[in-house]
Write an enzyme that holds these catalytic residues in place. Structure first.
Site, PDB file in Angstrom:
ATOM      1  N   GLU A   1      16.270  10.127  -0.835  1.00 28.59           N
ATOM      2  CA  GLU A   1      15.160  10.140  -1.783  1.00 28.59           C
ATOM      3  C   GLU A   1      15.204  11.340  -2.749  1.00 28.59           C
ATOM      4  O   GLU A   1      14.226  12.048  -2.930  1.00 28.59           O
ATOM      5  CB  GLU A   1      13.822  10.104  -1.032  1.00 28.59           C
ATOM      6  CG  GLU A   1      13.817   9.035   0.057  1.00 28.59           C
ATOM      7  CD  GLU A   1      12.470   8.816   0.723  1.00 28.59           C
ATOM      8  OE1 GLU A   1      11.451   9.190   0.139  1.00 28.59           O
ATOM      9  OE2 GLU A   1      12.450   8.256   1.831  1.00 28.59           O
ATOM     10  N   GLU A  47       8.620  10.619   8.575  1.00 27.06           N
ATOM     11  CA  GLU A  47       7.401  11.408   8.329  1.00 27.06           C
ATOM     12  C   GLU A  47       6.494  11.548   9.543  1.00 27.06           C
ATOM     13  O   GLU A  47       5.285  11.331   9.447  1.00 27.06           O
ATOM     14  CB  GLU A  47       6.640  10.816   7.144  1.00 27.06           C
ATOM     15  CG  GLU A  47       7.506  10.749   5.890  1.00 27.06           C
ATOM     16  CD  GLU A  47       6.780  10.198   4.658  1.00 27.06           C
ATOM     17  OE1 GLU A  47       5.638   9.738   4.792  1.00 27.06           O
ATOM     18  OE2 GLU A  47       7.379  10.239   3.573  1.00 27.06           O
TER      19      GLU A  47
HETATM   20  C1  GLA Z   1       8.335   8.293   0.888  1.00 21.92           C
HETATM   21  C2  GLA Z   1       8.956   7.096   1.577  1.00 21.92           C
HETATM   22  C3  GLA Z   1       9.655   6.200   0.599  1.00 21.92           C
HETATM   23  C4  GLA Z   1       8.869   5.984  -0.650  1.00 21.92           C
HETATM   24  C5  GLA Z   1       8.552   7.320  -1.263  1.00 21.92           C
HETATM   25  C6  GLA Z   1       7.844   7.159  -2.562  1.00 21.92           C
HETATM   26  O1  GLA Z   1       9.130   9.343   0.723  1.00 21.92           O
HETATM   27  O2  GLA Z   1       9.825   7.456   2.602  1.00 21.92           O
HETATM   28  O3  GLA Z   1       9.886   4.959   1.192  1.00 21.92           O
HETATM   29  O4  GLA Z   1       7.725   5.238  -0.378  1.00 21.92           O
HETATM   30  O5  GLA Z   1       7.774   8.027  -0.360  1.00 21.92           O
HETATM   31  O6  GLA Z   1       8.412   6.258  -3.405  1.00 21.92           O
END
Ligand code: GLA
Length: 385
Positions: A276, A170
């Site tokens: 994710e 990020e």
């Molecule tokens: C982001 C992070 C993850 C997690 C998600 C929410 O995407 O990369 O580690 O914290 O948010 O669960």
């Protein structure tokens, strides 16, 4: 320096030994009557790896049934929280290897890939990292030295047991520019390059990638492409881009954007990892409603937590169709996609129940709260036949 953490993590103190015992005694086949015959890892074996994220309790063996399901269904795992800086390296001279060791033992016992999440991020990193001994902002030299020690210690320990690292998470704003984080402000733009170099030095075999959300949005996707292209031109060892797949019924609005983002990674000659992955069915509340108490405000509850008693068939159907559409794209781009990792095993575990608002009931994964496969699970597997 303001440093905030909105993600949560439930900790427990189960012994690491438990997980290994559980891991080694897991069944290899399906138990009649309670297990789906099909498995995600087998169905997609010719296309990409299929992974899931595990929380601390799962890793430490508190949910043996869930671990058994994971061993049957997935061939890759990620730690939801326990490898983040605040957990694995909470104090300057203290690393906590308990849960990360248990995770890698479990993965090794079952021949799974481990995706190390995450080395450098602006969240879930303790405040001391960015401060000197007097509590003043750290100098560039101090922060670089800390970054190097952290990456070197963690990556070296798991050489051969963690095959891929999410090196930086990020680092971009939605417009594609670099996000102003303490890393950027203190070190400067080369912090990303440095992080990859330290990781590569510590484990030259590991695949290393940049990870971010909203990369389906063209401006952010272009920013990621620019960033990674620049790194490659300088000889920085980047093997791919991780696209966090936190999606909903309305976003990405146009799934072509999702397809384009994967294609953009392929055009760089790199691998794409869907990290994710989850598909929320809930509306996204505005800032003001987020702190409302839905047990009192029933009108708001009907709006913002509409499926607390179950998911209506019509919504489930639409969600199934969306899962299928997403997986069709993934299969079309299987030459670029190396792995698809769900953010959690079952609906009850997923963060969307508590973000951006606590205490809602969402249905974002392929297994229900009792670890039973949902219809979408079978729909997706059917695409591979
Ligand atoms: C982001 C992070 C993850 C997690 C998600 C929410 O995407 O990369 O580690 O914290 O948010 O669960």
């Amino acid at each position: 320096m303001i440093f905030f953490t909105f993600r949560f993590d439930i900790s427990s103190s189960f012994a690491a030994a438990t997980v290994l015992a559980v891991a080694l005694s897991l069944p290899t086949g399906a138990a009649a009557g309670e297990t789906p015959e099909a498995s995600l890892k087998d169905a997609f074996a010719d296309a990409f790896l299929v992974g899931t994220a595990l929380n601390r309790e799962q890793i430490l063996g508190k949910e043996p049934d869930t671990l058994a399901l994971v061993a049957r269904q997935f061939n890759a795992v990620t730690a939801e929280n326990v490898m983040k800086w605040e957990k694995i390296h909470p104090e300057d001279d203290r690393f906590d290897w308990t849960a990360p060791d248990a995770l890698t033992d479990f993965a090794t016992a079952h021949g799974m890939q481990v995706a190390g999440h995450v080395l450098i991020w602006h969240q879930q990193t303790p405040g001391w990292v960015f401060e000197d001994a007097d509590g003043k902002p750290a100098s560039r030299e101090l922060l670089l030295a800390r970054m190097e020690r952290h990456i070197d210690t963690v990556v070296r320990r798991y050489r051969g047991r963690v095959q891929c690292w999410e090196v930086v998470n990020e680092a971009l704003n939605d417009d594609g520019s670099l996000r102003r984080t303490p890393w950027l402000e203190i070190i400067g733009e080369d912090y990303i390059q440095r992080a990859f170099e330290y990781a590569h030095r510590a484990d030259p075999e590991a695949c290393l990638y940049y990870n971010d959300y909203n990369l389906y949005k063209p401006a952010k996707r272009d920013g990621a492409v620019r960033l990674v292209k620049g790194l490659l031109e300088q000889g920085v060892p980047v093997s791919g881009i991780g696209l966090q797949g936190h999606y909903g019924m309305g976003h990405p609005e146009d799934l072509q954007d999702f397809a384009d983002s994967i294609a953009a990674v392929g055009a760089l000659g790199l691998e794409a990892y869907i990290t994710e992955f989850d598909l929320s069915v809930l509306p996204f509340p505005d800032e003001q409603s987020r702190s409302a108490d839905l047990s009192v405000d029933l009108e708001l509850k009907a709006q913002l937590n509409p499926y607390a008693d179950g998911l209506p068939a019509e919504v489930e159907q639409r969600q199934r169709e969306r899962w299928v559409a997403l997986f069709r794209i993934l299969l079309e781009q299987k030459d670029t996609v190396a792995r698809v990792t769900f953010w959690g095993v079952n609906d009850g575990q997923n963060w969307k129940n508590d973000w951006p608002m606590r205490g809602r009931t969402d249905y974002p994964l392929l297994f229900d709260r009792d670890n039973r496969p949902k219809p979408a699970f079978y729909d997706i597997i059917a695409l591979t036949r």
